[in-house]
Motif scaffolding. Structure first.
Motif, mmCIF file in Angstrom:
data_model
loop_
_atom_site.group_PDB
_atom_site.id
_atom_site.type_symbol
_atom_site.label_atom_id
_atom_site.label_comp_id
_atom_site.label_asym_id
_atom_site.label_seq_id
_atom_site.Cartn_x
_atom_site.Cartn_y
_atom_site.Cartn_z
ATOM 1 N N THR A 253 0.830 -1.200 0.000
ATOM 2 C CA THR A 253 0.000 0.000 0.000
ATOM 3 C C THR A 253 0.867 1.253 0.000
ATOM 4 O O THR A 253 0.657 2.176 -0.799
ATOM 5 C CB THR A 253 -0.922 0.000 1.234
ATOM 6 N N GLU A 257 1.292 4.073 -2.953
ATOM 7 C CA GLU A 257 1.032 5.466 -2.596
ATOM 8 C C GLU A 257 2.158 6.382 -3.039
ATOM 9 O O GLU A 257 1.945 7.456 -3.605
ATOM 10 C CB GLU A 257 0.968 5.589 -1.072
ATOM 11 N N GLU B 271 -16.716 -9.709 -2.108
ATOM 12 C CA GLU B 271 -15.490 -8.941 -1.917
ATOM 13 C C GLU B 271 -14.319 -9.833 -2.289
ATOM 14 O O GLU B 271 -14.383 -11.053 -2.136
ATOM 15 C CB GLU B 271 -15.379 -8.510 -0.438
ATOM 16 N N SER B 275 -8.872 -5.750 -3.442
ATOM 17 C CA SER B 275 -9.732 -5.049 -4.382
ATOM 18 C C SER B 275 -9.354 -3.569 -4.432
ATOM 19 O O SER B 275 -9.543 -2.905 -5.434
ATOM 20 C CB SER B 275 -11.195 -5.193 -3.957
ATOM 21 N N GLU B 276 -8.810 -3.065 -3.354
ATOM 22 C CA GLU B 276 -8.424 -1.652 -3.326
ATOM 23 C C GLU B 276 -7.020 -1.412 -3.859
ATOM 24 O O GLU B 276 -6.717 -0.333 -4.338
ATOM 25 C CB GLU B 276 -8.531 -1.113 -1.894
ATOM 26 N N GLN B 277 -6.164 -2.416 -3.762
ATOM 27 C CA GLN B 277 -4.785 -2.242 -4.205
ATOM 28 C C GLN B 277 -4.646 -2.465 -5.711
ATOM 29 O O GLN B 277 -3.703 -1.986 -6.327
ATOM 30 C CB GLN B 277 -3.853 -3.222 -3.477
ATOM 31 N N ASN B 279 -5.265 -2.161 -9.717
ATOM 32 C CA ASN B 279 -5.342 -0.958 -10.527
ATOM 33 C C ASN B 279 -6.021 -1.282 -11.840
ATOM 34 O O ASN B 279 -5.450 -1.985 -12.664
ATOM 35 C CB ASN B 279 -3.913 -0.433 -10.770
ATOM 36 N N SER B 281 -8.905 -0.155 -8.946
ATOM 37 C CA SER B 281 -9.503 -0.848 -7.805
ATOM 38 C C SER B 281 -10.851 -1.392 -8.252
ATOM 39 O O SER B 281 -11.465 -0.847 -9.157
ATOM 40 C CB SER B 281 -9.664 0.119 -6.637
ATOM 41 N N SER B 283 -14.798 -2.569 -7.993
ATOM 42 C CA SER B 283 -16.093 -2.380 -7.329
ATOM 43 C C SER B 283 -16.743 -3.730 -7.081
ATOM 44 O O SER B 283 -16.755 -4.585 -7.960
ATOM 45 C CB SER B 283 -17.024 -1.551 -8.216
ATOM 46 N N ARG B 322 -19.816 -1.661 -2.768
ATOM 47 C CA ARG B 322 -18.605 -0.891 -2.518
ATOM 48 C C ARG B 322 -18.142 -0.303 -3.853
ATOM 49 O O ARG B 322 -17.572 -1.018 -4.688
ATOM 50 C CB ARG B 322 -17.518 -1.792 -1.941
ATOM 51 N N ARG B 324 -15.913 1.401 -6.282
ATOM 52 C CA ARG B 324 -14.501 1.744 -6.458
ATOM 53 C C ARG B 324 -14.283 2.092 -7.925
ATOM 54 O O ARG B 324 -15.247 2.423 -8.619
ATOM 55 C CB ARG B 324 -13.644 0.576 -5.953
ATOM 56 N N GLN B 325 -13.062 2.047 -8.393
ATOM 57 C CA GLN B 325 -12.802 2.560 -9.744
ATOM 58 C C GLN B 325 -13.423 1.741 -10.874
ATOM 59 O O GLN B 325 -14.025 2.282 -11.802
ATOM 60 C CB GLN B 325 -11.291 2.688 -9.975
#
Lengths: 344, 344
Positions: A253, A257, B271, B275-277, B279, B281, B283, B322, B324-325
């Motif tokens: 992370t 960033e 989920e 999922s957030e890391q 690229n 992220s 949805s 959720r 996300r991108q």
DNA sequence: CTGAAAGCGCTTACAG
DNA sequence: CTGAAAGCGCTTACAG
């Protein structure tokens, strides 16, 4: 069972014989009993059976884990289940959340439930209790961690050796400054991994800088912070070894960033999900928790079938280096290298 | 227990009273018994206790799951454990790998072990057996799936509604052609999600093209293939809804391979890690398996304490969108839009 | 091949 | 406040 016997017009013992598929039962009697069983919807009571029968049938196994929802422990569980199912065992399990009191309470409850064997994943401190239980004849297998002063079979990963191999690999790529982010040093696996890191630097004549050894950062947020600090400091490392999955996650992370994911090498201990889909894909030392559970199950079954042996068996399950992109990144400004400086 | 009684010079009943912390025991007697207990290292036998005591103490709960190593079921397990632990329950669990025969065998074994209640996650087809057991008075809670013809309490996710909401969202972004990749349609959750997709298109006057509905692609490899095929076909979709975590994983892999991850919208059910890391992220519609396990535990405890009610309770645990991108990507070549065409 | 008796370790009424 | 008896549902020797 009495009802079945009455209905079939036979004795209790005869019903018992049919239920347990014993020899010496006439076809006619067996037939009558079977009919009575289905008519009455009778199901034998295993509790009563276990109570009355000779001890240690191996039917019930206790599994003490830190957290059932954690992938590592869940995989150990599955390995344990798959090996012991062959003997018809059932597993009764509980989570401790690494709380020694809950661990002790759970183990006591399990003992009172007369489990025939106990598997403890990541024991926190029930050594005394377990030692008594082992002396009492209950097979106990410890997974993931060693237990001080309790002579039980153990199954652990190659924490030290595999960490050393991964760090040596980073050294061979030319990294001079390699940081180590590790977890709680009161935990045996954590100290083993740190030891492996140090051995690697020692063996390759690398720089052992205390500033690069950061421990007790076992959660994602703290790992993220620690990584930020490392990379913005003077003489920042060009590679990072993260000693736990959560730390690896935090470091990734931070790397993303800061936009540094392509120029700082990363090698993590523990496989993480999507390690191959991430960009760059991430190199890891993969443990094999399923196999650890299998081994634990085997050790338990061995103890159950041969109660004579008393010497504890130590098993090491080799972790695997999975080389992917993040662990192949070379230092941005390659260090001048002296012959033999970075090879062991 | 007899030894303890003898050593303390009291009757069995007195030992029983002390062990169970009952009233009406003199301090002196209690003290003598306690000393005898520690001296002898005595531990009460819960099996015998349960056998002798009134039925359904709620001490043992059976949990039948598809796969203990799967995050979803592991989280359900943990929720179940956390609610039932308050009553001192222990959970005895087993995996079925979605094999109906193993499921039935496991349930039978659990019944023979006289569990006080049963939680079945993703039942495959033990309806008849369970119905008998329910009639027999054993509380049964079904998680994740409905059971045909068996009147048991259930806890399910908002499969249909949440899928509909996610697909409506894609419609609102301007997507005209939205593909649906789903799992085995013999499974209730899978058909519910497909129904939600269709409802969304219907409500927004969207195009229902059979070519865009691909089902029975429940594993990563087949999802990858299906995605490749979809995107290289004529009139390719501009957005994809994946109805399961493994399908989402496969689709992401294909998207990254083809370099299309930035221009094809993706919304997944379940989920997924990182999922957030990733690229972009990703949805997702996030289920809450831990909460499902908690609810199941509560339903079970309710049944245990009030055996009068007989009507089954249906519980829906809301899944969460959720954003996300990947789910915010708009169609590359925006379709001409008619007033009211894409809003519901 | 079949069964009557005793016992596994506890608890439940029931007496004192 | 304390205890002797019967029973939970099964199995183990031991007889026939």
């Amino acid at each position: 069972m009495g009802d079945v016997a009455a209905r079939a017009g036979v004795s209790l013992k005869s019903v018992s014989r049919v239920v347990n598929a014993e020899q010496h039962v006439s076809a006619d009697l067996a037939e009558r009993v079977r009919r009575a069983i289905t008519e009455l919807g009778y199901r034998p009571d295993r509790r009563a059976r276990d109570l009355a029968a000779a001890p240690a049938s191996g039917r019930l196994i206790g599994y003490v884990q830190v957290d059932a929802a954690n992938l590592f422990f869940a995989a150990v569980y599955r390995g344990l289940e798959d090996t012991t199912r062959t003997r018809g065992s059932l597993i009764i399990a509980g989570s401790t959340d690494a709380d020694p009191e809950r661990e002790t309470a759970l183990i006591e409850t399990l003992i009172e439930s007369r489990v025939d064997g106990l598997v403890i994943a990541a024991a926190e401190g029930s050594d005394e209790l377990l030692r008594r239980e082992i002396a009492h004849g209950t097979p106990v297998v410890c997974v993931d961690r060693l237990l001080a002063n309790a002579p039980c079979d153990t199954v652990v990963s190659s924490n030290r050796d595999s960490t050393r191999a991964a760090v040596v690999h980073l050294r061979e790529l030319g990294h001079a400054r390699i940081a180590f982010l590790g977890g709680d040093q009161r935990v045996w696996t954590a100290t083993e991994r740190l030891a492996g890191y140090r051995e690697a630097l020692h063996n390759t004549a690398g720089e052992l800088d205390p500033d690069l050894e950061i421990v007790d950062v076992g959660d994602v947020a703290r790992a993220t912070q620690a990584t930020r600090r490392l990379l913005t400091a003077q003489r920042a490392p060009t590679a990072i070894f993260t000693a736990q999955d959560r730390i690896t996650t935090g470091t990734i992370t931070a790397l993303h960033e800061l936009g540094r994911q392509y120029d700082v090498a990363l090698f993590g201990f523990d496989e993480i999900p999507f390690s191959e889909q991430l960009n760059p894909s991430v190199s890891v030392v993969a443990q094999d928790p399923y196999e650890m559970g299998r081994r634990a199950g085997q050790l338990l079954l061995n103890r159950l079938s041969d109660r004579s042996s008393t010497t504890p068996v130590q098993t090491v399950v080799e972790a695997t280096l999975r080389h992917r992109q993040s662990g192949q990144i070379v230092p941005l400004a390659p260090q001048p290298r002296t012959e033999g400086d970075d090879r062991c």
